[in-house]
Design a protein around this motif. Structure first.
Motif, mmCIF file in Angstrom:
data_model
loop_
_atom_site.group_PDB
_atom_site.id
_atom_site.type_symbol
_atom_site.label_atom_id
_atom_site.label_comp_id
_atom_site.label_asym_id
_atom_site.label_seq_id
_atom_site.Cartn_x
_atom_site.Cartn_y
_atom_site.Cartn_z
ATOM 1 N N ARG A 6 0.854 -1.176 0.000
ATOM 2 C CA ARG A 6 0.000 0.000 0.000
ATOM 3 C C ARG A 6 0.889 1.224 0.000
ATOM 4 N NH1 ARG A 6 -5.262 -0.916 3.671
ATOM 5 N NH2 ARG A 6 -5.745 -2.974 2.909
ATOM 6 N N TYR A 56 0.802 5.692 -0.462
ATOM 7 C CA TYR A 56 -0.021 6.891 -0.431
ATOM 8 C C TYR A 56 0.748 8.028 -1.070
ATOM 9 C CZ TYR A 56 -2.022 4.051 3.281
ATOM 10 O OH TYR A 56 -2.544 3.016 3.999
ATOM 11 N N SER A 97 1.517 11.825 -0.863
ATOM 12 C CA SER A 97 1.447 12.809 0.207
ATOM 13 C C SER A 97 2.346 13.995 -0.118
ATOM 14 C CB SER A 97 1.896 12.163 1.518
ATOM 15 O OG SER A 97 1.793 13.076 2.566
ATOM 16 N N ILE A 115 5.679 9.674 -2.738
ATOM 17 C CA ILE A 115 4.955 8.444 -2.424
ATOM 18 C C ILE A 115 5.482 7.910 -1.107
ATOM 19 C CG2 ILE A 115 4.514 6.076 -3.151
ATOM 20 C CD1 ILE A 115 4.888 7.047 -6.041
ATOM 21 N N LYS A 116 4.563 7.671 -0.176
ATOM 22 C CA LYS A 116 5.003 7.110 1.103
ATOM 23 C C LYS A 116 4.412 5.716 1.280
ATOM 24 C CE LYS A 116 1.565 9.336 4.091
ATOM 25 N NZ LYS A 116 1.416 10.129 5.305
ATOM 26 N N ASN A 174 2.504 5.000 7.021
ATOM 27 C CA ASN A 174 1.605 6.071 7.394
ATOM 28 C C ASN A 174 2.305 7.164 8.193
ATOM 29 O OD1 ASN A 174 -0.831 7.357 7.463
ATOM 30 N ND2 ASN A 174 -1.502 6.345 9.335
#
Length: 104
Positions: free
Chosen positions: A13, A15, A17, A27-28, A31
Motif C-alpha cells: 500500500r 499513499y 502525500s 509516495i510514502k 503512514n
C-alpha cells in the motif's frame, strides 16, 4: 526477513502525500512518514529546535521562566574564595541561607 516494497507488488500500500517541510509531492509506504527525504526531516527538526530555544530564551529574558540551571542543588551566589573578615563571611553565608529558605 525484511521484504523490499515495490510499486509492482499488489500487497504494497502506498499513499501520495506532500512533504511537511518543502511541499514536494512524494509516495510514502508507511503512514508515519511525513517528509520526502531524510534531509527535509533533518532541517525540519532543526527549525523546530531553534523556535523552541528562541521562545525559551525570550521567556528567560522577560523573567517569566526561571532557568533550571539556577535551581540545581548546590548553586549559590557565594564566591569561590572566602572573605578575610570573619563578620563579612558570616553575613554572606547567613544571607545565602536565608535566600534558599534554610533560615527564616
Amino acid at each position: 526477513m525484511l521484504l523490499k516494497k515495490t510499486l509492482n507488488d499488489p500487497q504494497t500500500r502506498f499513499y501520495i502525500s506532500k512533504c511537511k517541510y518543502c511541499g514536494r509531492v512524494f509516495i510514502k509506504f508507511e503512514n508515519k512518514t511525513g517528509y520526502c527525504r531524510e534531509a527535509c526531516r533533518t532541517w525540519a527538526v532543526r527549525e523546530q529546535k531553534a523556535r523552541y530555544q528562541q521562545k525559551r530564551r525570550k521567556l528567560i529574558n522577560d523573567g517569566e521562566l526561571i532557568s533550571n540551571e539556577n535551581n540545581k542543588l548546590g548553586t549559590t551566589y557565594l564566591s569561590n574564595h572566602r572573605h578575610d573578615d570573619f563578620k563579612r563571611e558570616y553575613l554572606s553565608i547567613h544571607k545565602e541561607a536565608k535566600r534558599i529558605g534554610v533560615i527564616l
